[in-house]
Design an enzyme around this catalytic site. Structure first.
Site, PDB file in Angstrom:
ATOM      1  N   LYS A  15      -0.925 -38.080   0.812  1.00 30.53           N
ATOM      2  CA  LYS A  15       0.007 -36.992   1.128  1.00 30.53           C
ATOM      3  C   LYS A  15       1.413 -37.538   1.014  1.00 30.53           C
ATOM      4  O   LYS A  15       1.672 -38.675   1.416  1.00 30.53           O
ATOM      5  CB  LYS A  15      -0.211 -36.528   2.572  1.00 30.53           C
ATOM      6  CG  LYS A  15      -1.305 -35.528   2.736  1.00 30.53           C
ATOM      7  CD  LYS A  15      -1.236 -34.936   4.145  1.00 30.53           C
ATOM      8  CE  LYS A  15      -2.624 -34.770   4.700  1.00 30.53           C
ATOM      9  NZ  LYS A  15      -2.778 -34.867   6.107  1.00 30.53           N
ATOM     10  N   ARG A  91       2.914 -44.218   6.693  1.00 30.84           N
ATOM     11  CA  ARG A  91       2.139 -44.104   7.924  1.00 30.84           C
ATOM     12  C   ARG A  91       1.035 -45.162   7.886  1.00 30.84           C
ATOM     13  O   ARG A  91       0.290 -45.258   6.916  1.00 30.84           O
ATOM     14  CB  ARG A  91       1.512 -42.718   8.014  1.00 30.84           C
ATOM     15  CG  ARG A  91       0.620 -42.596   9.209  1.00 30.84           C
ATOM     16  CD  ARG A  91       0.138 -41.169   9.389  1.00 30.84           C
ATOM     17  NE  ARG A  91      -0.606 -41.083  10.617  1.00 30.84           N
ATOM     18  CZ  ARG A  91      -1.884 -40.743  10.700  1.00 30.84           C
ATOM     19  NH1 ARG A  91      -2.563 -40.432   9.616  1.00 30.84           N
ATOM     20  NH2 ARG A  91      -2.480 -40.686  11.855  1.00 30.84           N
ATOM     21  N   HIS A 180      -2.234 -40.740  17.373  1.00 29.74           N
ATOM     22  CA  HIS A 180      -1.263 -39.634  17.379  1.00 29.74           C
ATOM     23  C   HIS A 180       0.078 -40.114  17.930  1.00 29.74           C
ATOM     24  O   HIS A 180       0.886 -39.315  18.401  1.00 29.74           O
ATOM     25  CB  HIS A 180      -1.730 -38.442  18.255  1.00 29.74           C
ATOM     26  CG  HIS A 180      -2.951 -37.756  17.763  1.00 29.74           C
ATOM     27  ND1 HIS A 180      -3.905 -37.263  18.619  1.00 29.74           N
ATOM     28  CD2 HIS A 180      -3.373 -37.456  16.508  1.00 29.74           C
ATOM     29  CE1 HIS A 180      -4.886 -36.693  17.921  1.00 29.74           C
ATOM     30  NE2 HIS A 180      -4.566 -36.798  16.640  1.00 29.74           N
ATOM     31  N   LEU A 210      -2.895 -31.106  20.545  1.00 25.30           N
ATOM     32  CA  LEU A 210      -4.202 -30.447  20.491  1.00 25.30           C
ATOM     33  C   LEU A 210      -4.404 -29.851  19.099  1.00 25.30           C
ATOM     34  O   LEU A 210      -3.726 -28.892  18.725  1.00 25.30           O
ATOM     35  CB  LEU A 210      -4.281 -29.346  21.561  1.00 25.30           C
ATOM     36  CG  LEU A 210      -3.826 -29.741  22.988  1.00 25.30           C
ATOM     37  CD1 LEU A 210      -3.921 -28.548  23.936  1.00 25.30           C
ATOM     38  CD2 LEU A 210      -4.623 -30.919  23.522  1.00 25.30           C
ATOM     39  N   GLY A 213      -8.156 -33.134  15.830  1.00 28.69           N
ATOM     40  CA  GLY A 213      -8.214 -34.279  16.747  1.00 28.69           C
ATOM     41  C   GLY A 213      -7.236 -33.991  17.879  1.00 28.69           C
ATOM     42  O   GLY A 213      -6.188 -33.414  17.634  1.00 28.69           O
ATOM     43  N   ARG A 242     -15.560 -34.505  17.393  1.00 26.94           N
ATOM     44  CA  ARG A 242     -15.762 -35.753  18.146  1.00 26.94           C
ATOM     45  C   ARG A 242     -16.114 -35.444  19.596  1.00 26.94           C
ATOM     46  O   ARG A 242     -15.557 -34.518  20.191  1.00 26.94           O
ATOM     47  CB  ARG A 242     -14.492 -36.605  18.147  1.00 26.94           C
ATOM     48  CG  ARG A 242     -14.080 -37.124  16.798  1.00 26.94           C
ATOM     49  CD  ARG A 242     -12.906 -38.104  16.965  1.00 26.94           C
ATOM     50  NE  ARG A 242     -12.297 -38.422  15.690  1.00 26.94           N
ATOM     51  CZ  ARG A 242     -11.000 -38.263  15.421  1.00 26.94           C
ATOM     52  NH1 ARG A 242     -10.175 -37.793  16.346  1.00 26.94           N
ATOM     53  NH2 ARG A 242     -10.531 -38.587  14.245  1.00 26.94           N
ATOM     54  N   GLY A 332      -2.005 -28.062  15.832  1.00 28.03           N
ATOM     55  CA  GLY A 332      -2.596 -26.781  15.419  1.00 28.03           C
ATOM     56  C   GLY A 332      -2.963 -25.864  16.567  1.00 28.03           C
ATOM     57  O   GLY A 332      -2.565 -24.691  16.596  1.00 28.03           O
ATOM     58  N   GLY A 334      -2.311 -26.468  19.966  1.00 33.60           N
ATOM     59  CA  GLY A 334      -1.214 -26.423  20.950  1.00 33.60           C
ATOM     60  C   GLY A 334      -0.097 -25.481  20.543  1.00 33.60           C
ATOM     61  O   GLY A 334       0.486 -24.785  21.374  1.00 33.60           O
ATOM     62  N   GLU A 335       0.179 -25.408  19.217  1.00 35.09           N
ATOM     63  CA  GLU A 335       1.285 -24.573  18.741  1.00 35.09           C
ATOM     64  C   GLU A 335       0.877 -23.122  18.510  1.00 35.09           C
ATOM     65  O   GLU A 335       1.712 -22.223  18.608  1.00 35.09           O
ATOM     66  CB  GLU A 335       1.829 -25.129  17.414  1.00 35.09           C
ATOM     67  CG  GLU A 335       2.527 -26.465  17.557  1.00 35.09           C
ATOM     68  CD  GLU A 335       2.778 -27.134  16.205  1.00 35.09           C
ATOM     69  OE1 GLU A 335       2.919 -26.424  15.192  1.00 35.09           O
ATOM     70  OE2 GLU A 335       2.835 -28.383  16.177  1.00 35.09           O
TER      71      GLU A 335
HETATM   72  P1  AMP Z   1      -4.366 -29.764  13.289  1.00 35.44           P
HETATM   73  O1  AMP Z   1      -5.449 -30.804  13.328  1.00 35.44           O
HETATM   74  O2  AMP Z   1      -3.208 -30.084  14.168  1.00 35.44           O
HETATM   75  O3  AMP Z   1      -3.981 -29.379  11.886  1.00 35.44           O
HETATM   76  O4  AMP Z   1      -5.016 -28.446  13.930  1.00 35.44           O
HETATM   77  C1  AMP Z   1      -6.038 -27.748  13.267  1.00 35.44           C
HETATM   78  C2  AMP Z   1      -6.722 -26.819  14.224  1.00 35.44           C
HETATM   79  O5  AMP Z   1      -5.779 -25.910  14.813  1.00 35.44           O
HETATM   80  C3  AMP Z   1      -7.718 -25.909  13.538  1.00 35.44           C
HETATM   81  O6  AMP Z   1      -8.969 -26.508  13.456  1.00 35.44           O
HETATM   82  C4  AMP Z   1      -7.763 -24.703  14.439  1.00 35.44           C
HETATM   83  O7  AMP Z   1      -8.797 -24.926  15.381  1.00 35.44           O
HETATM   84  C5  AMP Z   1      -6.448 -24.702  15.162  1.00 35.44           C
HETATM   85  N1  AMP Z   1      -5.615 -23.549  14.800  1.00 35.44           N
HETATM   86  C6  AMP Z   1      -4.749 -23.432  13.794  1.00 35.44           C
HETATM   87  N2  AMP Z   1      -4.174 -22.199  13.785  1.00 35.44           N
HETATM   88  C7  AMP Z   1      -4.700 -21.521  14.829  1.00 35.44           C
HETATM   89  C8  AMP Z   1      -4.525 -20.199  15.370  1.00 35.44           C
HETATM   90  N3  AMP Z   1      -3.690 -19.331  14.823  1.00 35.44           N
HETATM   91  N4  AMP Z   1      -5.255 -19.886  16.455  1.00 35.44           N
HETATM   92  C9  AMP Z   1      -6.100 -20.756  17.009  1.00 35.44           C
HETATM   93  N5  AMP Z   1      -6.298 -22.009  16.559  1.00 35.44           N
HETATM   94  C10 AMP Z   1      -5.621 -22.387  15.491  1.00 35.44           C
END
Ligand code: AMP
Length: 400
Positions: A15, A91, A180, A210, A213, A242, A332, A334-335
């Site tokens: 990436k 990274r 992280h 959150l 991972g 996990r 993902g 958390g936001e």
């Molecule tokens: P990340 O590893 O930080 O990219 O987070 C990915 C995870 O965020 C995904 O597997 C989803 O479970 C969660 N996610 C992303 N968008 C949403 C959303 N709009 N609502 C609920 N969960 C989400």
């Protein structure tokens, strides 16, 4: 213009993001996939059209060369020549105990990252391939390594040691490292600025990264006090696939009962457990909430276990720091996932949190927002993480 190329190399993928460090804006980003297999390049300039093309890339060096070509391409590129890439930030997943902060890469640093390979046998060799490829293609450009484990290096022994015979730590460096780190460092630093406590050595933040991972970390004065992932990213919360923390005796128990090898149990704990394993539905929180709505009890159970895990960590870390000033949600889930935040934040007024459940439900996804009420003793906020920007900032600070 001074730009920083940020590289996150995996074993068959890479990436990249090119960031104008003066404005902290992304000029272009993308991905090389299936390196060594056949090869696919994705390139997205911020102000242009996305390009996707199959392109043979036998090695990481070929992949980097292709990325540089497209970045300086007269038609679709975003820089006129390679000289405007002032430095490259890489990274690196595991820096062991050798790296407490980001460093300028030289032969000695490469040797030290190699020494950390036993701690991250899948990730560090891939990260090294990315570094070596860049050094071959752009030998004059300074490179910086930014370690995911550096954040955890400020932990005290009482928090990083496992209660195994002490020689295990001395001989094999078995301890809590945490992962992280770049994300926890970034959102913690930003949160401290937002609440007007920059430079305060006593400000206590709990950051909840959150996503697929997940980890929770706590810090005082911007320095990590504790973090939920351990020697590996398997410890702590149940995650997408996990299992998180379990009784360690389960492993030899299952080796005997299931007649499986430790490796097979390890794969089960990493790939088939967590939200997917408990629910039997999916590792993705969107699917889990949809299944729960339809009455799927195991999906509901998985979500409850996750929220309970985060709650337990927030409570534990608050106890460890004699309180907390700010809680940050990022990544993902958390936001974006208001329903999961709501589950976590139930009945937290004992900590001095006055959470605005209504605002949490209605606020836009993926944006910075304060979710605690104005007179809440603890500020709760959503802060989108930006690991690439954190890497670019460190790289610029060290290399320029
Ligand atoms: P990340 O590893 O930080 O990219 O987070 C990915 C995870 O965020 C995904 O597997 C989803 O479970 C969660 N996610 C992303 N968008 C949403 C959303 N709009 N609502 C609920 N969960 C989400």
């Amino acid at each position: 213009m001074r730009s920083i190329l940020v590289i996150n190399a995996g074993s068959s993928s890479l990436k990249y993001q090119l960031i104008d460090i003066d404005t902290e804006s992304v000029l272009a980003k993308g991905l090389c996939e299936r390196i060594g297999i056949d090869g696919k390049l994705t390139y997205k300039p911020t102000n242009g059209e996305k390009l996707e093309k199959d392109a043979p890339m036998p090695t990481h060096q070929d992949a980097i060369a292709m990325v540089l070509d497209v970045l300086v391409d007269p038609k679709i590129g975003v820089i006129s020549d390679m000289k405007s890439i002032a430095a490259v930030g890489h990274r690196v997943v595991h820096g062991g105990t050798k790296f407490t902060k980001s460093v300028l890469i030289d032969d000695e640093v490469i040797g030290m990252i190699e020494e950390c390979v036993p701690l991250a046998p899948l990730h560090n060799p891939a990260n090294l391939m990315g570094i070596n490829a860049c050094r071959a293609v752009m030998p004059e450009t300074p490179m910086v390594a930014v370690f995911d484990t550096a954040w955890g290096m400020s932990m005290e022994p009482k928090n990083f040691l496992y209660a195994l015979p002490y020689e295990i730590y001395e001989q094999y460096q078995v301890r809590r490292y945490g992962f992280h780190g770049t994300s926890h460092m970034f959102v913690t630093g930003e949160a401290i600025k937002r609440i007007g406590r920059a430079g305060d050595p006593n400000v206590r933040v709990i950051s909840c990264h959150l996503g697929n991972g997940s980890s929770v970390s706590c810090s005082k004065g911007g320095k990590c006090v504790n973090t939920s992932m351990g020697l590996t990213p398997l410890e702590g919360l149940p995650m997408g696939t996990r299992c998180g923390s379990i009784d360690p005796a389960i492993v030899p128990f299952l080796v005997n009962r299931m007649e499986k090898s430790p490796k097979e149990i390890d794969t089960m704990m990493n790939k088939k457990s967590g939200m997917l394993g408990v629910s039997g539905v999916s590792s993705d929180f969107r699917d889990l909430w949809a299944a729960k709505k339809e009455g799927n009890e195991r999906a509901a159970l998985a979500l409850d276990m996750f929220a309970q895990g985060v709650k337990r960590l927030i409570g534990g870390y608050s106890a460890e720091m004699d309180g907390v000033d700010c809680i940050v949600f990022t990544a993902g889930v958390g936001e974006n996932d208001a329903a999961t935040r709501e589950l976590i934040m139930q009945n937290m007024d004992y900590l001095g949190i006055d959470f605005d459940f209504e605002l949490n439900r209605t606020c836009p996804r993926g944006r910075e927002v304060v979710l605690s009420k104005p007179d809440s003793k603890v500020v709760v906020m959503v802060l989108p993480t930006d690991e690439e920007l954190a890497i670019a900032r460190d790289t610029a600070a060290i290399a320029l």
